[in-house]
Design a protein around this motif. Structure first.
Motif, PDB file in Angstrom:
ATOM      1  N   UNK B  57       0.690  -1.448  -0.299  1.00  0.00           N
ATOM      2  CA  UNK B  57      -0.029  -0.030   0.159  1.00  0.00           C
ATOM      3  C   UNK B  57       1.023   1.200  -0.362  1.00  0.00           C
ATOM      4  N   UNK B  58       0.651   2.288  -0.556  1.00  0.00           N
ATOM      5  CA  UNK B  58       1.292   3.505  -1.446  1.00  0.00           C
ATOM      6  C   UNK B  58       0.384   4.543  -0.902  1.00  0.00           C
ATOM      7  N   UNK B  59       1.268   5.588  -0.018  1.00  0.00           N
ATOM      8  CA  UNK B  59       0.173   6.314   0.008  1.00  0.00           C
ATOM      9  C   UNK B  59       1.255   7.754   0.026  1.00  0.00           C
ATOM     10  N   UNK B  60       0.743   9.180  -0.690  1.00  0.00           N
ATOM     11  CA  UNK B  60       1.593  10.048   0.161  1.00  0.00           C
ATOM     12  C   UNK B  60       0.529  11.255   0.582  1.00  0.00           C
ATOM     13  N   UNK B  61       1.086  11.862   1.700  1.00  0.00           N
ATOM     14  CA  UNK B  61       0.249  12.445   2.538  1.00  0.00           C
ATOM     15  C   UNK B  61       1.186  12.725   4.223  1.00  0.00           C
ATOM     16  N   UNK B  97       3.646  12.384  -9.205  1.00  0.00           N
ATOM     17  CA  UNK B  97       5.159  11.928  -9.721  1.00  0.00           C
ATOM     18  C   UNK B  97       5.356  12.003  -8.412  1.00  0.00           C
ATOM     19  N   UNK B  98       5.417  12.262  -6.910  1.00  0.00           N
ATOM     20  CA  UNK B  98       5.336  11.475  -5.551  1.00  0.00           C
ATOM     21  C   UNK B  98       4.861   9.975  -5.602  1.00  0.00           C
ATOM     22  N   UNK B  99       3.506   9.392  -5.607  1.00  0.00           N
ATOM     23  CA  UNK B  99       3.451   8.037  -5.858  1.00  0.00           C
ATOM     24  C   UNK B  99       4.561   7.166  -6.907  1.00  0.00           C
ATOM     25  N   UNK B 100       4.392   8.209  -8.557  1.00  0.00           N
ATOM     26  CA  UNK B 100       5.507   6.954  -9.242  1.00  0.00           C
ATOM     27  C   UNK B 100       6.536   6.810  -8.820  1.00  0.00           C
ATOM     28  N   UNK B 103       7.204   4.018  -6.336  1.00  0.00           N
ATOM     29  CA  UNK B 103       5.934   3.146  -6.673  1.00  0.00           C
ATOM     30  C   UNK B 103       7.443   2.572  -7.327  1.00  0.00           C
ATOM     31  N   UNK B 104       8.074   3.129  -7.937  1.00  0.00           N
ATOM     32  CA  UNK B 104       9.523   3.503  -8.541  1.00  0.00           C
ATOM     33  C   UNK B 104      10.545   2.695  -7.192  1.00  0.00           C
ATOM     34  N   UNK B 105      10.948   3.292  -6.273  1.00  0.00           N
ATOM     35  CA  UNK B 105      11.649   2.698  -5.368  1.00  0.00           C
ATOM     36  C   UNK B 105      11.378   1.299  -4.219  1.00  0.00           C
ATOM     37  N   UNK B 126      -4.778  11.672 -11.066  1.00  0.00           N
ATOM     38  CA  UNK B 126      -3.608  10.719 -10.199  1.00  0.00           C
ATOM     39  C   UNK B 126      -3.499   9.497 -10.704  1.00  0.00           C
ATOM     40  N   UNK B 127      -4.678   8.603 -11.287  1.00  0.00           N
ATOM     41  CA  UNK B 127      -4.078   7.258 -11.615  1.00  0.00           C
ATOM     42  C   UNK B 127      -3.355   7.319 -13.174  1.00  0.00           C
ATOM     43  N   UNK B 128      -3.951   7.733 -14.139  1.00  0.00           N
ATOM     44  CA  UNK B 128      -3.890   8.478 -15.255  1.00  0.00           C
ATOM     45  C   UNK B 128      -2.530   9.330 -15.535  1.00  0.00           C
ATOM     46  N   UNK B 129      -2.817   9.709 -15.165  1.00  0.00           N
ATOM     47  CA  UNK B 129      -0.974  10.933 -14.626  1.00  0.00           C
ATOM     48  C   UNK B 129       0.192  10.233 -13.568  1.00  0.00           C
ATOM     49  N   UNK B 130      -0.418   9.109 -13.400  1.00  0.00           N
ATOM     50  CA  UNK B 130       0.923   7.833 -12.820  1.00  0.00           C
ATOM     51  C   UNK B 130       1.328   7.152 -13.738  1.00  0.00           C
ATOM     52  N   UNK B 131       0.337   6.789 -14.445  1.00  0.00           N
ATOM     53  CA  UNK B 131       1.274   5.692 -15.763  1.00  0.00           C
ATOM     54  C   UNK B 131       1.640   6.424 -16.662  1.00  0.00           C
ATOM     55  N   UNK B 132       1.728   7.771 -16.610  1.00  0.00           N
ATOM     56  CA  UNK B 132       2.248   8.491 -17.538  1.00  0.00           C
ATOM     57  C   UNK B 132       3.578   8.435 -17.589  1.00  0.00           C
TER      58      UNK B 132
END
Lengths: 280, 253
Positions: B57-61, B97-100, B103-105, B126-132
């Motif tokens: 589970x990943x969150x930014x906040x 950007x933060x979630x991406x 997720x990479x790390x 956020x979901x489509x931007x995350x994919x981009x």
């Protein structure tokens, strides 16, 4: 491939039809890439899309590709002095927010927030954007079954909630909808959790947004997510056993009572109003 | 299968109150896991039970968002990742950007699952931007999802149609609430959640630069309702006939 179809009634000084090789079934990822290519040479200040599911995806991806800001679900849009300003509703419709961002910007416009223009005219140009490949492959596309209610066009909507005890009781509400010349809708639990009605009947934040002349909420408690889908109705009527149900705060007329008694009484009262059928 | 599921610690709209100036009081407002994120977590757990693997589970906040991560862990996620940020919710591209980066790390992942939009601001960006940002395919609004080897198949639920699509893994998928019925964690699961690992990444660690918000909220006001709120009294028969009269007066019958 044609990205979108130029619809009748779209008034614009000039229209641009984006074309490329491939079939007519365009997915949002492909649309975003095609518009991105066109925008890179046309350099518009604002790109507006309808806030439909595909519109939201296309807008978000387009903004990411262009590195532009993206405003969502906006109405009352203005663009001046290098800035886009608009209103949108947040927190399930409980709050109205004014938002602003620097141009150039992408925005999705809340469906139904502007009158559709019936003016004609304008020139149509075509632009070839080349082949686009969104990596997602469309296997099939099925139109949802026609014949279901078109809630967006219904003058009256009777909407069923958890207060309805059994699926077999829905005809009672259907009857009321018919008497009032309207259609049957429902709150989320009835379509998503119980599956008593198709998903197209679900009125609310994640379902259909409606604004009929009369909205009759029957056995609906009035969660914010539901109110978000019907708050622009002209007159709202609520029937609920619980006097403290939030739906009464969002209604013009409320009857505190058992729907199994009130709905039949209402059908009788409506029939009496019409009077006996005239003799042939 | 390695699955990341993105969750948001969102303002609980039902608890939101107006301040003396008519604006909602957001400072210290009650927060919860964004309603539809539970469907995203459930779908991740369902796929894990079918394919084995791991759910992160990943969150930014802000720090308080750990509570939402803990809820995902109680439902069954294996570990959590939080990116500490006070970036406003309206700044979707920053969140993506933060979630991406997170997720990479924390990855690599075969699948990143999000809900279609958050219950507080419901932008769905956020979901489509995350994919981009991740440079992977995206499938939005899935009401059915299955992964078969290196191919994901989904049914996309749109306003007027249903599409069947397929895309190669890795990819980002957003799900609609129709996809499943989220589980409720048991008391034991809630207690065990505290023992699961939660890693915190700072924005510096992730190398995501701070910059001005992309979309600003310049003003907020509680939506006022002009409803009449008339209680129609009487027996069912009396109330029914009074209501019909009222609707006639309104000119809507």
């Amino acid at each position: 491939m044609e990205i979108g179809r130029l619809r009748e009634g779209v008034r614009a000084r000039s229209k641009l039809l984006l074309k490329g090789p491939g079939g007519d079934d365009v997915l949002p990822g492909e649309a975003a890439e095609a518009v991105f290519r066109a925008a890179s040479s046309l350099r518009p200040s604002v790109i507006l899309l309808g806030a439909t599911r595909n519109g939201r995806e296309t807008a978000s991806r387009l903004a990411a590709k262009l590195g532009w800001r993206c405003a969502s679900e906006v109405s009352k849009v203005t663009a001046k002095a290098g800035e886009l300003a608009a209103e949108r509703s947040v927190y399930a419709g409980k709050v109205v927010a004014s938002v602003a961002c620097a141009l150039p910007a992408v925005a999705t416009v809340k469906t139904g927030s502007y009158q559709r223009s019936d003016a004609e005219g304008g020139t149509v140009e075509e632009a070839d954007v080349g082949a686009v490949d969104g990596a997602v492959r469309l296997l099939s596309r099925k139109k949802k079954e026609a014949g279901g209610p078109d809630l967006k066009k219904a003058r009256v909507i009777v909407s069923a909630g958890r207060g309805v005890k059994r699926k077999e009781d829905l005809p009672l509400l259907e009857g009321l909808a018919r008497d009032m010349g309207g259609a049957l809708g429902c709150s989320r639990p009835l379509s998503s959790d119980l599956g008593w009605l198709p998903e197209e009947c679900h009125i609310g934040l994640t379902g259909v947004t409606v604004k009929p002349e009369v909205y009759v909420a029957v056995g609906i408690s009035g969660q914010l997510q539901h109110i978000a889908g019907m708050k622009d109705s002209k007159i709202v009527v609520a029937i609920n056993t619980d006097r403290s149900a939030p739906i009464f705060q969002a209604s013009d007329y409320g009857i505190v009572g058992d729907l199994y008694q009130v709905v039949p009484a209402l059908r009788k009262a409506l029939a009496a109003r019409k009077g006996p059928a005239p003799a042939a | 299968m390695r699955i990341a599921v993105c969750v948001k610690h969102a303002v609980d709209e039902a608890e939101l109150k107006a301040g003396s100036d008519g604006a909602p009081v957001l400072a210290g407002a009650a927060c919860k896991m964004s309603t539809f994120d539970k469907n995203a977590v459930e779908e991740a757990l369902r796929l894990k039970s079918a394919h084995s693997g791991e759910v992160v589970a990943v969150t930014a906040g802000p720090a308080d968002a750990r509570r939402t991560l803990k809820e995902a862990l109680a439902m069954g996620a294996d570990r959590g990742v939080i990116v500490g940020t006070d970036a406003p919710s309206a700044d979707t591209s920053r969140t993506a950007g933060l979630l991406a980066a997170a997720v990479r790390k924390a990855g690599p992942f075969d699948l990143v699952i999000c809900s279609e939009g958050s219950s507080d601001t419901y932008s769905g960006q956020v979901p489509p931007m995350l994919a981009e940002a991740l440079g992977v395919p995206y499938v939005g609004y899935a009401r059915k999802l299955q992964v078969d080897g290196s191919v994901a198949r989904a049914e996309r639920l749109l306003e007027d149609s249903v599409e069947e699509v397929e895309a190669p893994v890795p990819l980002v998928v957003s799900v609609v609430s129709e996809i499943n019925e989220p589980r409720y964690p048991t008391l034991i699961q809630i207690m065990q959640a505290s023992k699961k690992q939660v890693e915190e990444y700072s924005q510096d660690q992730l190398g995501v630069p701070t910059r001005p918000a992309s979309v600003r909220v310049t003003h907020m006001a509680m939506q006022t309702s002009n409803r009449k709120r008339v209680t129609v009294e009487g027996s069912p028969e009396e109330a029914a006939s009074r209501l019909v009269q009222a609707l006639e007066r309104e000119g809507v019958l």
